[in-house]
Scaffold this motif. Structure first.
Motif, PDB file in Angstrom:
ATOM      1  N   LEU A  39      25.436  47.842   9.058  1.00 16.37           N
ATOM      2  CA  LEU A  39      24.769  46.591   9.414  1.00 16.37           C
ATOM      3  C   LEU A  39      24.980  45.540   8.332  1.00 16.37           C
ATOM      4  N   ARG A  40      24.938  45.980   7.086  1.00 13.93           N
ATOM      5  CA  ARG A  40      25.156  45.061   5.966  1.00 13.93           C
ATOM      6  C   ARG A  40      26.515  44.382   6.084  1.00 13.93           C
ATOM      7  N   LEU A  41      27.540  45.162   6.386  1.00 11.90           N
ATOM      8  CA  LEU A  41      28.886  44.606   6.494  1.00 11.90           C
ATOM      9  C   LEU A  41      28.991  43.670   7.696  1.00 11.90           C
ATOM     10  N   ARG A  42      28.388  44.064   8.813  1.00 15.32           N
ATOM     11  CA  ARG A  42      28.453  43.217  10.011  1.00 15.32           C
ATOM     12  C   ARG A  42      27.785  41.870   9.777  1.00 15.32           C
ATOM     13  N   LEU A  43      26.613  41.877   9.125  1.00 15.74           N
ATOM     14  CA  LEU A  43      25.921  40.621   8.860  1.00 15.74           C
ATOM     15  C   LEU A  43      26.661  39.799   7.820  1.00 15.74           C
ATOM     16  N   GLY A  44      27.269  40.469   6.844  1.00 13.15           N
ATOM     17  CA  GLY A  44      28.069  39.746   5.862  1.00 13.15           C
ATOM     18  C   GLY A  44      29.234  39.021   6.497  1.00 13.15           C
ATOM     19  N   LEU A  45      29.904  39.688   7.432  1.00 10.04           N
ATOM     20  CA  LEU A  45      31.011  39.063   8.153  1.00 10.04           C
ATOM     21  C   LEU A  45      30.524  37.896   9.006  1.00 10.04           C
ATOM     22  N   GLU A  46      29.317  38.024   9.546  1.00 14.42           N
ATOM     23  CA  GLU A  46      28.734  36.944  10.343  1.00 14.42           C
ATOM     24  C   GLU A  46      28.474  35.720   9.468  1.00 14.42           C
ATOM     25  N   VAL A  47      27.934  35.946   8.267  1.00 17.21           N
ATOM     26  CA  VAL A  47      27.699  34.839   7.333  1.00 17.21           C
ATOM     27  C   VAL A  47      29.021  34.189   6.940  1.00 17.21           C
ATOM     28  N   GLN A  48      30.018  35.026   6.648  1.00 21.86           N
ATOM     29  CA  GLN A  48      31.322  34.497   6.256  1.00 21.86           C
ATOM     30  C   GLN A  48      31.916  33.631   7.357  1.00 21.86           C
ATOM     31  N   ARG A  49      31.778  34.078   8.607  1.00 23.33           N
ATOM     32  CA  ARG A  49      32.303  33.313   9.745  1.00 23.33           C
ATOM     33  C   ARG A  49      31.592  31.961   9.869  1.00 23.33           C
ATOM     34  N   ILE A  50      30.255  31.976   9.765  1.00 21.99           N
ATOM     35  CA  ILE A  50      29.486  30.739   9.884  1.00 21.99           C
ATOM     36  C   ILE A  50      29.892  29.755   8.790  1.00 21.99           C
ATOM     37  N   CYS A  51      30.012  30.247   7.568  1.00 25.96           N
ATOM     38  CA  CYS A  51      30.405  29.367   6.463  1.00 25.96           C
ATOM     39  C   CYS A  51      31.791  28.789   6.685  1.00 25.96           C
ATOM     40  N   ARG A  52      32.710  29.617   7.159  1.00 26.98           N
ATOM     41  CA  ARG A  52      34.066  29.138   7.443  1.00 26.98           C
ATOM     42  C   ARG A  52      34.044  28.044   8.502  1.00 26.98           C
ATOM     43  N   GLU A  53      33.356  28.317   9.625  1.00 30.99           N
ATOM     44  CA  GLU A  53      33.356  27.376  10.741  1.00 30.99           C
ATOM     45  C   GLU A  53      32.706  26.046  10.382  1.00 30.99           C
ATOM     46  N   GLN A  54      31.717  26.084   9.492  1.00 29.80           N
ATOM     47  CA  GLN A  54      30.968  24.876   9.159  1.00 29.80           C
ATOM     48  C   GLN A  54      31.365  24.255   7.830  1.00 29.80           C
ATOM     49  N   GLY A  55      32.322  24.851   7.144  1.00 32.50           N
ATOM     50  CA  GLY A  55      32.793  24.289   5.892  1.00 32.50           C
ATOM     51  C   GLY A  55      31.805  24.372   4.750  1.00 32.50           C
ATOM     52  N   ARG A  56      30.888  25.345   4.807  1.00 28.56           N
ATOM     53  CA  ARG A  56      29.915  25.501   3.732  1.00 28.56           C
ATOM     54  C   ARG A  56      30.534  26.276   2.569  1.00 28.56           C
ATOM     55  N   THR A  57      30.132  25.939   1.372  1.00 30.22           N
ATOM     56  CA  THR A  57      30.538  26.667   0.174  1.00 30.22           C
ATOM     57  C   THR A  57      29.510  27.763  -0.071  1.00 30.22           C
ATOM     58  N   ALA A  58      29.962  28.981  -0.336  1.00 29.18           N
ATOM     59  CA  ALA A  58      29.033  30.104  -0.493  1.00 29.18           C
ATOM     60  C   ALA A  58      29.318  30.889  -1.760  1.00 29.18           C
ATOM     61  N   VAL A  59      28.230  31.384  -2.362  1.00 25.55           N
ATOM     62  CA  VAL A  59      28.317  32.286  -3.511  1.00 25.55           C
ATOM     63  C   VAL A  59      27.498  33.521  -3.175  1.00 25.55           C
ATOM     64  N   LEU A  60      28.130  34.686  -3.239  1.00 17.09           N
ATOM     65  CA  LEU A  60      27.485  35.945  -2.882  1.00 17.09           C
ATOM     66  C   LEU A  60      27.412  36.862  -4.093  1.00 17.09           C
ATOM     67  N   ILE A  61      26.203  37.299  -4.427  1.00 15.27           N
ATOM     68  CA  ILE A  61      26.035  38.380  -5.399  1.00 15.27           C
ATOM     69  C   ILE A  61      25.984  39.694  -4.632  1.00 15.27           C
ATOM     70  N   THR A  62      26.774  40.649  -5.054  1.00 18.46           N
ATOM     71  CA  THR A  62      26.761  41.950  -4.402  1.00 18.46           C
ATOM     72  C   THR A  62      27.138  43.035  -5.410  1.00 18.46           C
ATOM     73  N   HIS A  63      26.605  44.244  -5.186  1.00 18.92           N
ATOM     74  CA  HIS A  63      27.011  45.394  -5.986  1.00 18.92           C
ATOM     75  C   HIS A  63      28.147  46.165  -5.312  1.00 18.92           C
ATOM     76  N   SER A  64      28.466  45.789  -4.068  1.00 23.76           N
ATOM     77  CA  SER A  64      29.540  46.463  -3.339  1.00 23.76           C
ATOM     78  C   SER A  64      30.860  45.735  -3.576  1.00 23.76           C
ATOM     79  N   ILE A  65      31.769  46.391  -4.274  1.00 22.80           N
ATOM     80  CA  ILE A  65      33.050  45.760  -4.581  1.00 22.80           C
ATOM     81  C   ILE A  65      33.858  45.544  -3.308  1.00 22.80           C
ATOM     82  N   GLN A  66      33.824  46.514  -2.389  1.00 27.71           N
ATOM     83  CA  GLN A  66      34.554  46.346  -1.130  1.00 27.71           C
ATOM     84  C   GLN A  66      34.010  45.172  -0.326  1.00 27.71           C
ATOM     85  N   GLU A  67      32.689  45.022  -0.289  1.00 36.06           N
ATOM     86  CA  GLU A  67      32.088  43.894   0.409  1.00 36.06           C
ATOM     87  C   GLU A  67      32.541  42.578  -0.219  1.00 36.06           C
ATOM     88  N   ALA A  68      32.536  42.519  -1.541  1.00 35.09           N
ATOM     89  CA  ALA A  68      32.956  41.306  -2.241  1.00 35.09           C
ATOM     90  C   ALA A  68      34.384  40.926  -1.871  1.00 35.09           C
TER      91      ALA A  68
END
Length: 252
Positions: free
Chosen positions: A171-200
């Motif tokens: 679920l974490r990965l699915r929601l992360g991909l959803e956030v990434q898609r929204i940011c891409r589509e809307q041109g938002r700049t994002a900074v993500l802190i994560t302990h998962s290197i693969q997620e990063a």
């Protein structure tokens, strides 16, 4: 001010922070291009959250500065939205009224509030659940409510401090991909802190690797993947290469 800095959505300039005389963040500098998605990784307790709070204007730096859209950040500003790992939904408010809360607090027009809340809830696929209360929702759905609440304020910069860290990996990965898609589509700049290197690596354009406390940037890695991301790319050799470089940097 140079043209490069003028074009940056976010400039972090020689930021340092100490607590009780003990350094937590030491002279960190980087710039983020508009619409970029950048991940911060580093050892636990290295100062990642402190850095994010300074970028959000929640906490002041001892030295250096953060500039967003040409404006120095010394307090929370409307153009920067922040989402934390903790469940911040208000249990006595419906999904709709949770998302409306910051807009009501800033005394927006009710027609504007209605339009922004509906748009944000549709973005995260929760419009059909707008009359429900948080207690009736799963943990993932409550985090999507929190995301919608941030998106409804229309920030140009989104700061994400392990927003889905308490959820299961799928679920974490699915929601992360959803956030990434929204940011891409809307041109938002994002900074993500994560302990998962693969997620990063899967979500970000760049991965900034921080050292142990006091935090400094020890590596700035570009991720050579197309803008559109999917879980299938976890098996991409390019992901494995960047993951290996991150691990090597963490051993620095």
């Amino acid at each position: 001010m140079s043209g490069a800095i003028d074009r940056a959505a976010v400039s972090v300039r020689a930021v340092s922070k100490a607590y009780g005389g003990v350094p937590a963040v030491d002279g960190i500098s980087f710039e983020l291009a508009p619409g970029s998605f950048v991940a911060l990784v580093g050892p636990s307790g290295c100062g990642k959250s402190s850095l994010l709070e300074i970028m959000a204007g929640i906490r002041g730096a001892d030295r250096g500065e953060v500039v967003v859209g040409g404006r120095r950040v010394d307090r929370p500003i409307r153009s920067v939205g922040v989402m934390f790992q903790e469940d911040t939904t208000l249990p006595w408010r419906t999904v709709y009224r949770n998302v409306a809360f910051p807009l009501e607090a800033s005394r927006r027009d009710r027609h504007e509030i209605a339009a922004k809340v509906e748009a944000a809830l549709r973005m995260v696929d929760l419009w059909e659940h707008r009359t429900m209360h948080p207690a009736a929702l799963s943990g993932g759905m409550r985090q999507r409510v929190s995301l919608a609440r941030v998106l409804a304020t229309d920030p140009s910069v989104l700061l994400l401090d392990e927003p889905f860290g308490a959820l299961d990996e799928q679920l974490r990965l699915r929601l992360g991909l959803e956030v990434q898609r929204i940011c891409r589509e809307q041109g938002r700049t994002a900074v993500l802190i994560t302990h998962s290197i693969q997620e990063a690596v899967l979500l970000a354009d760049r991965v900034l690797v921080l050292s142990g406390r006091p935090a400094t940037v020890v590596q700035d890695l570009e991720v050579p993947l197309p803008d559109h991301r999917s879980a299938d790319q976890l098996g991409d050799p390019r992901v494995a290469q960047v993951v290996a470089k991150v691990w090597a940097s963490l051993a620095y």
